[in-house]
Design a protein around this motif. Structure first.
Motif, PDB file in Angstrom:
ATOM      1  N   ASP A   1      68.145  72.336  63.990  1.00 53.93           N
ATOM      2  CA  ASP A   1      66.830  71.714  64.095  1.00 53.93           C
ATOM      3  C   ASP A   1      66.656  71.289  65.544  1.00 53.93           C
ATOM      4  N   LEU A   2      66.131  72.191  66.336  1.00 57.33           N
ATOM      5  CA  LEU A   2      66.004  71.955  67.770  1.00 57.33           C
ATOM      6  C   LEU A   2      64.732  71.196  68.127  1.00 57.33           C
ATOM      7  N   ARG A   3      64.111  70.595  67.097  1.00 59.22           N
ATOM      8  CA  ARG A   3      62.888  69.843  67.313  1.00 59.22           C
ATOM      9  C   ARG A   3      63.095  68.356  66.989  1.00 59.22           C
ATOM     10  N   LYS A   4      63.692  68.083  65.814  1.00 57.19           N
ATOM     11  CA  LYS A   4      63.971  66.705  65.416  1.00 57.19           C
ATOM     12  C   LYS A   4      65.390  66.616  64.849  1.00 57.19           C
ATOM     13  N   PRO A   5      66.386  66.767  65.692  1.00 57.99           N
ATOM     14  CA  PRO A   5      67.788  66.777  65.227  1.00 57.99           C
ATOM     15  C   PRO A   5      68.251  65.403  64.755  1.00 57.99           C
ATOM     16  N   THR A   6      69.147  65.392  63.772  1.00 56.49           N
ATOM     17  CA  THR A   6      69.680  64.126  63.252  1.00 56.49           C
ATOM     18  C   THR A   6      71.186  64.144  63.023  1.00 56.49           C
ATOM     19  N   MET A   7      71.799  65.315  63.069  1.00 55.37           N
ATOM     20  CA  MET A   7      73.208  65.411  62.681  1.00 55.37           C
ATOM     21  C   MET A   7      74.123  64.566  63.577  1.00 55.37           C
ATOM     22  N   HIS A   8      73.752  64.372  64.811  1.00 59.25           N
ATOM     23  CA  HIS A   8      74.589  63.551  65.696  1.00 59.25           C
ATOM     24  C   HIS A   8      74.584  62.095  65.259  1.00 59.25           C
ATOM     25  N   TYR A   9      73.495  61.640  64.634  1.00 57.47           N
ATOM     26  CA  TYR A   9      73.473  60.287  64.090  1.00 57.47           C
ATOM     27  C   TYR A   9      74.397  60.181  62.875  1.00 57.47           C
TER      28      TYR A   9
ATOM     29  N   SER B   1      72.572  69.603  68.184  1.00 58.64           N
ATOM     30  CA  SER B   1      71.457  70.435  68.664  1.00 58.64           C
ATOM     31  C   SER B   1      71.477  70.625  70.175  1.00 58.64           C
ATOM     32  N   GLY B   2      71.975  69.608  70.889  1.00 56.84           N
ATOM     33  CA  GLY B   2      71.844  69.619  72.337  1.00 56.84           C
ATOM     34  C   GLY B   2      70.441  69.183  72.738  1.00 56.84           C
ATOM     35  N   PRO B   3      70.134  69.199  74.024  1.00 60.38           N
ATOM     36  CA  PRO B   3      68.794  68.798  74.489  1.00 60.38           C
ATOM     37  C   PRO B   3      67.706  69.640  73.827  1.00 60.38           C
ATOM     38  N   ILE B   4      66.594  69.004  73.464  1.00 63.33           N
ATOM     39  CA  ILE B   4      65.500  69.719  72.796  1.00 63.33           C
ATOM     40  C   ILE B   4      64.834  70.673  73.788  1.00 63.33           C
ATOM     41  N   PRO B   5      64.815  71.980  73.488  1.00 61.21           N
ATOM     42  CA  PRO B   5      64.260  72.967  74.419  1.00 61.21           C
ATOM     43  C   PRO B   5      62.755  73.133  74.211  1.00 61.21           C
ATOM     44  N   PRO B   6      62.071  73.751  75.154  1.00 57.02           N
ATOM     45  CA  PRO B   6      60.630  73.979  75.004  1.00 57.02           C
ATOM     46  C   PRO B   6      60.306  75.167  74.098  1.00 57.02           C
ATOM     47  N   ASN B   7      61.322  75.996  73.793  1.00 60.55           N
ATOM     48  CA  ASN B   7      61.080  77.238  73.048  1.00 60.55           C
ATOM     49  C   ASN B   7      62.107  77.445  71.924  1.00 60.55           C
ATOM     50  N   PRO B   8      62.173  76.550  70.937  1.00 61.75           N
ATOM     51  CA  PRO B   8      63.202  76.659  69.890  1.00 61.75           C
ATOM     52  C   PRO B   8      63.186  77.992  69.137  1.00 61.75           C
ATOM     53  N   ALA B   9      62.013  78.447  68.725  1.00 58.72           N
ATOM     54  CA  ALA B   9      61.936  79.681  67.936  1.00 58.72           C
ATOM     55  C   ALA B   9      62.463  80.878  68.715  1.00 58.72           C
ATOM     56  N   GLU B  10      62.133  80.946  69.975  1.00 62.13           N
ATOM     57  CA  GLU B  10      62.594  82.066  70.805  1.00 62.13           C
ATOM     58  C   GLU B  10      64.113  82.045  70.954  1.00 62.13           C
TER      59      GLU B  10
ATOM     60  N   LEU C   1      60.328  74.602  56.361  1.00 57.11           N
ATOM     61  CA  LEU C   1      59.707  75.925  56.415  1.00 57.11           C
ATOM     62  C   LEU C   1      58.216  75.885  56.724  1.00 57.11           C
ATOM     63  N   LEU C   2      57.509  74.905  56.195  1.00 59.29           N
ATOM     64  CA  LEU C   2      56.060  74.886  56.334  1.00 59.29           C
ATOM     65  C   LEU C   2      55.599  74.234  57.633  1.00 59.29           C
ATOM     66  N   SER C   3      56.542  73.747  58.413  1.00 57.37           N
ATOM     67  CA  SER C   3      56.195  73.104  59.681  1.00 57.37           C
ATOM     68  C   SER C   3      56.244  74.087  60.845  1.00 57.37           C
ATOM     69  N   VAL C   4      57.336  74.848  60.919  1.00 52.98           N
ATOM     70  CA  VAL C   4      57.552  75.796  62.017  1.00 52.98           C
ATOM     71  C   VAL C   4      58.250  77.034  61.466  1.00 52.98           C
ATOM     72  N   THR C   5      58.384  78.057  62.299  1.00 57.14           N
ATOM     73  CA  THR C   5      58.940  79.325  61.844  1.00 57.14           C
ATOM     74  C   THR C   5      60.459  79.418  61.971  1.00 57.14           C
ATOM     75  N   ASP C   6      61.108  78.391  62.522  1.00 49.29           N
ATOM     76  CA  ASP C   6      62.532  78.437  62.852  1.00 49.29           C
ATOM     77  C   ASP C   6      63.415  78.804  61.659  1.00 49.29           C
ATOM     78  N   ALA C   7      63.169  78.170  60.503  1.00 48.86           N
ATOM     79  CA  ALA C   7      64.014  78.412  59.333  1.00 48.86           C
ATOM     80  C   ALA C   7      63.883  79.844  58.838  1.00 48.86           C
TER      81      ALA C   7
END
Length: 235
Positions: free
Chosen positions: A87-95, A132-141, A169-175
Motif C-alpha cells: 500500500d504505497l499510498r496509506k501504509p500501516t504495516m510499520h505501525y 512501504s518506504g517513502p510514498i512515491p508519486p507513481n504507485p501504480a506504475e 480495490l475500488l479506490s485505486v488500481t494497485d490491487a
C-alpha cells in the motif's frame, strides 16, 4: 513530548494490539486465522501457493490487520514468511510491527536498495516485513513494472510465503495490478460495514485482472454466544 509525538505513540500502541495471534494465541479469533491458513494451504492441492495478495473493496475493512495476523500464524507453523506493505499510498504495516519506514518497497522498486537492505526482522520467529518506504508519486506504475516482477521472484526464492497488503480495490488500481502477479488473492469484507454492490464490484475487478480468488474473509462478524458453543460441541 509534543502533541503530535504523543498521538503517533498512541497510534503505534493501538496498531500493535491488533496482533491477537501473538497476544492471545488460544483465543477464538486466533483459531479463525489458523483456519484461514489451513484453507489457503488446501485451496489449490495441485499447486503450491507462495504469494498471496490481501485487499478489500473499500478502506477500513481490516485488510492490514488480517495481513499481519495471517503472517504470524504462517510463521508460527514454521514457514519463513515475508509481509510486504504494497500500500504505497496509506501504509500501516510499520505501525503494526513498530518499525521504521525510512526505506522499503518503493526504494526497492527504484533500485535504490537491495532486498537485504529493506528487509526487517520482527519479534516473531520466521516473520519478516518489507515496509512501504517513502510514498512515491507513481504507485501504480511502480507496482506494474518489471522491477516488481523481479522483486516477487526474489521473494519467492527466499521465503516460503509472501503476503502483500494492497490498497482497496475500488479506490485505486494497485490491487488489480498486483493480483495478477500473485498465486492467490484474499478479499476482506467488513461485515455490516460495506454494501453488497461494492463487494460484487470488487470481485468483478479481480476477475477482470484474471486474479485467482482464493476466497473471502468476513471480518468483524459477531457470532451469537449460544451459536458459537453449539457449533463447537456439535461439529
Amino acid at each position: 513530548m509534543s502533541q503530535e509525538k504523543r498521538a503517533n505513540k498512541k497510534n503505534r500502541r493501538k496498531m500493535g494490539r491488533k496482533l491477537v495471534t501473538v497476544g492471545n494465541r488460544n483465543s477464538f479469533v486466533s483459531e479463525q486465522f489458523r483456519t484461514i491458513r489451513t484453507n489457503i494451504t488446501f485451496a489449490m492441492p495441485d499447486q503450491e501457493i507462495k504469494s498471496i495478495l490481501v485487499t478489500s473493496a473499500t478502506p477500513g475493512e481490516g485488510k492490514s490487520t488480517n495481513v499481519a495476523n495471517l503472517g504470524v500464524v504462517f510463521a508460527q507453523e514454521g514457514k519463513k514468511v515475508c509481509i510486504v506493505d504494497a500500500d504505497l499510498r496509506k501504509p500501516t504495516m510499520h505501525y503494526t510491527f513498530r518499525l521504521q519506514n525510512i526505506r522499503g518497497l518503493s526504494n526497492l522498486l527504484t533500485t535504490q536498495y537491495d532486498l537485504s537492505e529493506v528487509l526487517n526482522s520482527t519479534d516473531i520467529s520466521n516473520l519478516f516485513v518489507v515496509t512501504s518506504g517513502p510514498i512515491p508519486p507513481n504507485p501504480a506504475e511502480l507496482l506494474s513494472s518489471k522491477a516488481m516482477d523481479s522483486v516477487i521472484r526474489q521473494l519467492i526464492n527466499d521465503f516460503d510465503m509472501i503476503i502483500f497488503d494492497a490498497p482497496p480495490l475500488l479506490s485505486v488500481t494497485d490491487a488489480q495490478i498486483l493480483s495478477n502477479k500473485c498465486d492467490g488473492t484474499l478479499l476482506i469484507v467488513n461485515s455490516g460495514a460495506v454494501e453488497n454492490a461494492s463487494v460484487l464490484k470488487a470481485k468483478m475487478s479481480l476477475e477482470a485482472s484474471k486474479a485467482n480468488i482464493l476466497g473471502v474473509v468476513l471480518n468483524n462478524y459477531k457470532i451469537p454466544l449460544g451459536e458459537y458453543y453449539d457449533q463447537y460441541y456439535h461439529q
